[in-house]
Design a protein around this motif. Structure first.
Motif, PDB file in Angstrom:
ATOM      1  N   LEU A 141      51.836 -30.789 -34.120  1.00  0.00           N
ATOM      2  CA  LEU A 141      52.682 -31.609 -33.273  1.00  0.00           C
ATOM      3  C   LEU A 141      54.013 -30.914 -32.970  1.00  0.00           C
ATOM      4  O   LEU A 141      54.569 -31.062 -31.882  1.00  0.00           O
ATOM      5  N   ALA A 142      54.519 -30.173 -33.949  1.00  0.00           N
ATOM      6  CA  ALA A 142      55.785 -29.469 -33.755  1.00  0.00           C
ATOM      7  C   ALA A 142      55.693 -28.481 -32.591  1.00  0.00           C
ATOM      8  O   ALA A 142      56.691 -28.220 -31.909  1.00  0.00           O
ATOM      9  N   ARG A 143      54.501 -27.962 -32.354  1.00  0.00           N
ATOM     10  CA  ARG A 143      54.314 -26.982 -31.285  1.00  0.00           C
ATOM     11  C   ARG A 143      54.024 -27.629 -29.931  1.00  0.00           C
ATOM     12  O   ARG A 143      54.157 -26.969 -28.904  1.00  0.00           O
ATOM     13  N   THR A 144      53.626 -28.893 -29.938  1.00  0.00           N
ATOM     14  CA  THR A 144      53.118 -29.478 -28.692  1.00  0.00           C
ATOM     15  C   THR A 144      53.875 -30.693 -28.161  1.00  0.00           C
ATOM     16  O   THR A 144      53.765 -31.010 -26.967  1.00  0.00           O
ATOM     17  N   VAL A 145      54.624 -31.383 -29.012  1.00  0.00           N
ATOM     18  CA  VAL A 145      55.277 -32.633 -28.582  1.00  0.00           C
ATOM     19  C   VAL A 145      56.623 -32.354 -27.925  1.00  0.00           C
ATOM     20  O   VAL A 145      57.413 -31.532 -28.414  1.00  0.00           O
ATOM     21  N   ASP A 146      56.877 -33.063 -26.854  1.00  0.00           N
ATOM     22  CA  ASP A 146      58.130 -32.914 -26.113  1.00  0.00           C
ATOM     23  C   ASP A 146      59.314 -33.415 -26.947  1.00  0.00           C
ATOM     24  O   ASP A 146      59.208 -34.424 -27.648  1.00  0.00           O
ATOM     25  N   PRO A 147      60.472 -32.723 -26.890  1.00  0.00           N
ATOM     26  CA  PRO A 147      61.650 -33.140 -27.668  1.00  0.00           C
ATOM     27  C   PRO A 147      62.066 -34.586 -27.438  1.00  0.00           C
ATOM     28  O   PRO A 147      62.557 -35.253 -28.358  1.00  0.00           O
ATOM     29  N   GLY A 148      61.866 -35.093 -26.227  1.00  0.00           N
ATOM     30  CA  GLY A 148      62.251 -36.469 -25.945  1.00  0.00           C
ATOM     31  C   GLY A 148      61.508 -37.480 -26.803  1.00  0.00           C
ATOM     32  O   GLY A 148      62.062 -38.515 -27.192  1.00  0.00           O
ATOM     33  N   ARG A 149      60.263 -37.177 -27.116  1.00  0.00           N
ATOM     34  CA  ARG A 149      59.489 -38.086 -27.960  1.00  0.00           C
ATOM     35  C   ARG A 149      59.990 -38.045 -29.405  1.00  0.00           C
ATOM     36  O   ARG A 149      59.969 -39.061 -30.103  1.00  0.00           O
ATOM     37  N   TRP A 150      60.453 -36.887 -29.830  1.00  0.00           N
ATOM     38  CA  TRP A 150      61.016 -36.811 -31.180  1.00  0.00           C
ATOM     39  C   TRP A 150      62.328 -37.585 -31.259  1.00  0.00           C
ATOM     40  O   TRP A 150      62.607 -38.233 -32.277  1.00  0.00           O
ATOM     41  N   ARG A 151      63.128 -37.527 -30.184  1.00  0.00           N
ATOM     42  CA  ARG A 151      64.403 -38.253 -30.201  1.00  0.00           C
ATOM     43  C   ARG A 151      64.184 -39.756 -30.395  1.00  0.00           C
ATOM     44  O   ARG A 151      65.016 -40.438 -30.984  1.00  0.00           O
ATOM     45  N   ALA A 152      63.070 -40.266 -29.910  1.00  0.00           N
ATOM     46  CA  ALA A 152      62.776 -41.700 -30.032  1.00  0.00           C
ATOM     47  C   ALA A 152      62.581 -42.129 -31.480  1.00  0.00           C
ATOM     48  O   ALA A 152      62.638 -43.324 -31.791  1.00  0.00           O
ATOM     49  N   LEU A 153      62.375 -41.166 -32.379  1.00  0.00           N
ATOM     50  CA  LEU A 153      62.167 -41.498 -33.793  1.00  0.00           C
ATOM     51  C   LEU A 153      63.468 -41.544 -34.586  1.00  0.00           C
ATOM     52  O   LEU A 153      63.454 -41.856 -35.778  1.00  0.00           O
ATOM     53  N   ARG A 154      64.577 -41.246 -33.946  1.00  0.00           N
ATOM     54  CA  ARG A 154      65.847 -41.239 -34.679  1.00  0.00           C
ATOM     55  C   ARG A 154      66.157 -42.575 -35.366  1.00  0.00           C
ATOM     56  O   ARG A 154      66.629 -42.596 -36.504  1.00  0.00           O
ATOM     57  N   PRO A 155      65.918 -43.737 -34.711  1.00  0.00           N
ATOM     58  CA  PRO A 155      66.194 -45.008 -35.396  1.00  0.00           C
ATOM     59  C   PRO A 155      65.406 -45.165 -36.703  1.00  0.00           C
ATOM     60  O   PRO A 155      65.905 -45.767 -37.655  1.00  0.00           O
ATOM     61  N   LEU A 156      64.185 -44.624 -36.754  1.00  0.00           N
ATOM     62  CA  LEU A 156      63.396 -44.710 -37.980  1.00  0.00           C
ATOM     63  C   LEU A 156      64.013 -43.849 -39.081  1.00  0.00           C
ATOM     64  O   LEU A 156      64.078 -44.263 -40.248  1.00  0.00           O
ATOM     65  N   ALA A 157      64.465 -42.660 -38.723  1.00  0.00           N
ATOM     66  CA  ALA A 157      65.116 -41.792 -39.708  1.00  0.00           C
ATOM     67  C   ALA A 157      66.423 -42.420 -40.187  1.00  0.00           C
ATOM     68  O   ALA A 157      66.763 -42.358 -41.384  1.00  0.00           O
ATOM     69  N   GLU A 158      67.143 -43.060 -39.275  1.00  0.00           N
ATOM     70  CA  GLU A 158      68.404 -43.712 -39.642  1.00  0.00           C
ATOM     71  C   GLU A 158      68.161 -44.911 -40.556  1.00  0.00           C
ATOM     72  O   GLU A 158      68.948 -45.169 -41.473  1.00  0.00           O
ATOM     73  N   ALA A 159      67.079 -45.639 -40.321  1.00  0.00           N
ATOM     74  CA  ALA A 159      66.746 -46.776 -41.181  1.00  0.00           C
ATOM     75  C   ALA A 159      66.437 -46.301 -42.601  1.00  0.00           C
ATOM     76  O   ALA A 159      66.839 -46.939 -43.586  1.00  0.00           O
ATOM     77  N   ALA A 160      65.735 -45.187 -42.718  1.00  0.00           N
ATOM     78  CA  ALA A 160      65.434 -44.633 -44.034  1.00  0.00           C
ATOM     79  C   ALA A 160      66.715 -44.186 -44.723  1.00  0.00           C
ATOM     80  O   ALA A 160      66.901 -44.409 -45.931  1.00  0.00           O
ATOM     81  N   THR A 161      67.617 -43.575 -43.975  1.00  0.00           N
ATOM     82  CA  THR A 161      68.890 -43.131 -44.545  1.00  0.00           C
ATOM     83  C   THR A 161      69.707 -44.317 -45.048  1.00  0.00           C
ATOM     84  O   THR A 161      70.305 -44.259 -46.134  1.00  0.00           O
ATOM     85  N   ALA A 162      69.728 -45.408 -44.283  1.00  0.00           N
ATOM     86  CA  ALA A 162      70.487 -46.595 -44.672  1.00  0.00           C
ATOM     87  C   ALA A 162      69.914 -47.224 -45.937  1.00  0.00           C
ATOM     88  O   ALA A 162      70.656 -47.623 -46.842  1.00  0.00           O
ATOM     89  N   ALA A 163      68.588 -47.313 -46.018  1.00  0.00           N
ATOM     90  CA  ALA A 163      67.963 -47.889 -47.212  1.00  0.00           C
ATOM     91  C   ALA A 163      68.219 -47.017 -48.425  1.00  0.00           C
ATOM     92  O   ALA A 163      68.465 -47.512 -49.532  1.00  0.00           O
ATOM     93  N   ALA A 164      68.174 -45.699 -48.240  1.00  0.00           N
ATOM     94  CA  ALA A 164      68.426 -44.781 -49.348  1.00  0.00           C
ATOM     95  C   ALA A 164      69.854 -44.907 -49.847  1.00  0.00           C
ATOM     96  O   ALA A 164      70.115 -44.900 -51.057  1.00  0.00           O
ATOM     97  N   ALA A 165      70.804 -45.035 -48.923  1.00  0.00           N
ATOM     98  CA  ALA A 165      72.216 -45.152 -49.297  1.00  0.00           C
ATOM     99  C   ALA A 165      72.464 -46.397 -50.146  1.00  0.00           C
ATOM    100  O   ALA A 165      73.345 -46.402 -51.017  1.00  0.00           O
ATOM    101  N   LYS A 166      71.691 -47.455 -49.908  1.00  0.00           N
ATOM    102  CA  LYS A 166      71.824 -48.685 -50.687  1.00  0.00           C
ATOM    103  C   LYS A 166      71.082 -48.613 -52.015  1.00  0.00           C
ATOM    104  O   LYS A 166      71.237 -49.491 -52.868  1.00  0.00           O
ATOM    105  N   GLY A 167      70.236 -47.595 -52.167  1.00  0.00           N
ATOM    106  CA  GLY A 167      69.430 -47.502 -53.375  1.00  0.00           C
ATOM    107  C   GLY A 167      68.332 -48.544 -53.423  1.00  0.00           C
ATOM    108  O   GLY A 167      67.819 -48.875 -54.493  1.00  0.00           O
ATOM    109  N   ASP A 168      67.950 -49.074 -52.262  1.00  0.00           N
ATOM    110  CA  ASP A 168      66.919 -50.104 -52.170  1.00  0.00           C
ATOM    111  C   ASP A 168      65.554 -49.414 -52.103  1.00  0.00           C
ATOM    112  O   ASP A 168      65.123 -48.976 -51.038  1.00  0.00           O
ATOM    113  N   ARG A 169      64.859 -49.332 -53.239  1.00  0.00           N
ATOM    114  CA  ARG A 169      63.617 -48.567 -53.304  1.00  0.00           C
ATOM    115  C   ARG A 169      62.523 -49.181 -52.438  1.00  0.00           C
ATOM    116  O   ARG A 169      61.761 -48.468 -51.785  1.00  0.00           O
TER     117      ARG A 169
END
Length: 252
Positions: A141-169
């Protein structure tokens, strides 16, 4: 019948106390309730469709497994957990049957459900299988997916970061699965996504005697998601390859 030890699982919002309809039928089968167990009383809550209640209970039990509130090796009864959730034993048993299919618990006749005990080698085996499935897919996928589609996943990465910061397993486990699932979904193979999600969920159950993951561990894991996503957006294939392999190597 054994009672849950320690702090009971958190009750999910929206799970009703016993409904008026249940009381009209006499409530749960008296034979289901252990002596000394009590159900929640109070005003009747709006009646929900059974599968909706079952789903909420299932989510709460899954979170309790990840957090360690449901301890490996312990036996939990349907009526006792139902009393704590404010529902009859039926949706609890239905949820536990699903967890048994997933390998999280095993049925103990006439007693309830025992949380499966696993060792560190089990987690290593799961990590190895996940790597065999996910690493080649992510690299392709890293070789074939357009960057715009990866940008759409930023909210998911941010949600994981927020949960990690709270220590909410439990919240982090859900966000982690969501991120990995969204990445794999880009391959267009629903069967692959389903199999990987099942393996991922099993890998998140802590083995018996394992130390509780620290907040710093969650934060580091979430940071790997963010770094990988930024490499994919930048189309930095060498960095993406390195991050993907390191992510699964560390899981061993």
């Amino acid at each position: 019948m054994e009672q849950p030890r320690g702090r009971p699982p958190a009750v999910p919002s929206g799970v009703p106390a016993q409904t008026r309809g249940e009381r009209a039928r006499g409530g749960p089968d008296p034979g289901e309730q252990s002596r000394g167990e009590h159900t929640h009383s109070g005003p009747a809550a709006p009646r929900l469709v059974r599968h909706s209640v079952r789903g909420q209970i299932l989510d709460a039990l899954r979170a309790a497994l990840v957090s360690g509130e449901l301890a490996p090796g312990e036996v939990y009864s349907g009526p006792a957990l139902g009393a704590r959730f404010g529902v009859s034993a039926t949706p609890v048993r239905e949820a536990m049957q699903q967890l048994a299919l997933e390998g999280a618990v095993e049925v103990v006749p006439n007693r309830g459900f025992r949380v499966t005990e696993r060792g560190a080698s089990d987690l290593s085996d799961l990590a190895e299988i996940r790597a065999l499935i996910e690493v080649p897919t992510m690299l392709r996928l890293a070789r074939t997916v357009d960057p715009g589609r990866w940008r759409a996943l930023r909210p998911l990465a941010e949600a994981a970061t927020a949960a990690a910061a709270k220590g909410d397993r439990a919240a982090y486990a859900e966000a982690d699965r969501a991120f990995h699932g969204a990445v794999l979904a880009m391959a267009g193979n629903a069967q692959l996504v389903d199999v990987a999600a099942g393996l991922h969920r099993r890998a998140q159950w802590p083995p018996a005697g394992a130390p509780v993951p620290r907040r710093a561990d969650l934060v580091a894991d979430a940071a790997e998601h963010t770094a990988l996503l930024e490499a994919l957006i930048a189309q930095d294939l060498p960095a993406a390859q390195s991050l993907v392999r390191e992510h699964f190597t560390r899981a061993h």
